[in-house]
Design an enzyme around this catalytic site. Structure first.
Site, PDB file in Angstrom:
ATOM      1  N   CYS A  87       0.863  -1.172   0.000  1.00  0.00           N
ATOM      2  CA  CYS A  87       0.000   0.000   0.000  1.00  0.00           C
ATOM      3  C   CYS A  87       0.908   1.233   0.000  1.00  0.00           C
ATOM      4  CB  CYS A  87      -0.987   0.002   1.157  1.00  0.00           C
ATOM      5  SG  CYS A  87      -0.273   0.129   2.804  1.00  0.00           S
ATOM      6  N   CYS A 161      -2.432   1.915  -3.837  1.00  0.00           N
ATOM      7  CA  CYS A 161      -1.221   2.656  -4.193  1.00  0.00           C
ATOM      8  C   CYS A 161      -1.185   3.065  -5.653  1.00  0.00           C
ATOM      9  CB  CYS A 161       0.043   1.891  -3.814  1.00  0.00           C
ATOM     10  SG  CYS A 161       0.094   0.164  -4.303  1.00  0.00           S
ATOM     11  N   CYS A 165       2.448   1.805  -7.260  1.00  0.00           N
ATOM     12  CA  CYS A 165       2.773   0.399  -7.044  1.00  0.00           C
ATOM     13  C   CYS A 165       3.594  -0.111  -8.229  1.00  0.00           C
ATOM     14  CB  CYS A 165       1.504  -0.439  -6.896  1.00  0.00           C
ATOM     15  SG  CYS A 165       0.774  -0.386  -5.258  1.00  0.00           S
TER      16      CYS A 165
END
Length: 213
Positions: A87, A161, A165
């Protein structure tokens, strides 16, 4: 601007490096262990606002990266599955998910977690909510992700995210849309905690790993 380490913190880092050498000496040579410890330390020092948690965080970050290297160099047939929870801050959702996975899977799953912008500490409402069900995440510290950890994971679970990410071609990604517990009181974190628990149970079923009770 990087922080300055105290004499006591430098001693703690040397002790941490010794522990890592003892843990991984059978699987990795001492130069590799030292290189990852120093690289992890440099990364963290360059980004930290203070040095308080640097020794412990550097040890844990290097340890997880070395665990990943061992996985990458081991025959996959000999390994348990691994899951990485990602996250933004590695302070709430990903820490609760990792806590659930360790609790339900024990040693049957290799668990990692990380964040694109790690917070200074784990969300205390998340800690309290998890503690209510007997899962202790109070000693966890948010940490960044690393390329080798992502490459070593069989499943990468992302939580809010977005574009931050990391994406590696061929890797299995699962996106969990969950409320962010940041700033919420514990009574509002409980439903998030319970939903994460159900999703972890579902992932374990997909991995054909029986959930412990």
């Amino acid at each position: 601007m990087s922080v300055e380490l105290t004499t006591a913190e430098k001693l703690q880092i040397r002790e941490a490096a010794t522990r890592l050498q003892r843990r991984f000496f059978v699987q990795l040579n001492s130069e590799t262990i030292e290189r990852f410890m120093n690289d992890s330390l440099d990364y963290l020092v360059a980004r930290a606002s203070n040095s308080t948690w640097i020794p412990l965080l550097a040890e844990r970050f290097a340890r997880d990266r070395l665990r990943a290297i061992v996985r990458l160099e081991t025959d996959t047939a000999l390994l348990n599955p691994s899951v990485l929870f990602l996250c933004v801050h590695n302070a709430g959702r990903s820490q609760m998910a990792a806590g659930w996975m360790r609790h339900l899977a024990g040693d049957d799953v290799d668990v990692f977690s990380g964040g694109s912008e790690p917070a200074d500490q784990v969300n205390q409402a998340a800690v309290a909510a998890m503690n209510e069900i007997g899962i202790d995440i109070s000693t966890e510290i948010p940490q960044p992700w690393a390329d080798e950890i992502i490459r070593a994971a069989d499943v990468v679970v992302t939580m809010g995210c977005g574009d931050s990410c990391p994406v590696f071609p061929g890797k299995r990604y699962v996106d969990w849309e969950l409320e962010d517990p940041s700033g919420k009181p514990v009574e509002d974190v409980r439903p998030i905690r319970d939903e994460i628990g159900e999703r972890v149970r579902g992932l374990l079923a997909e991995l054909k790993i029986p959930a412990q009770t």
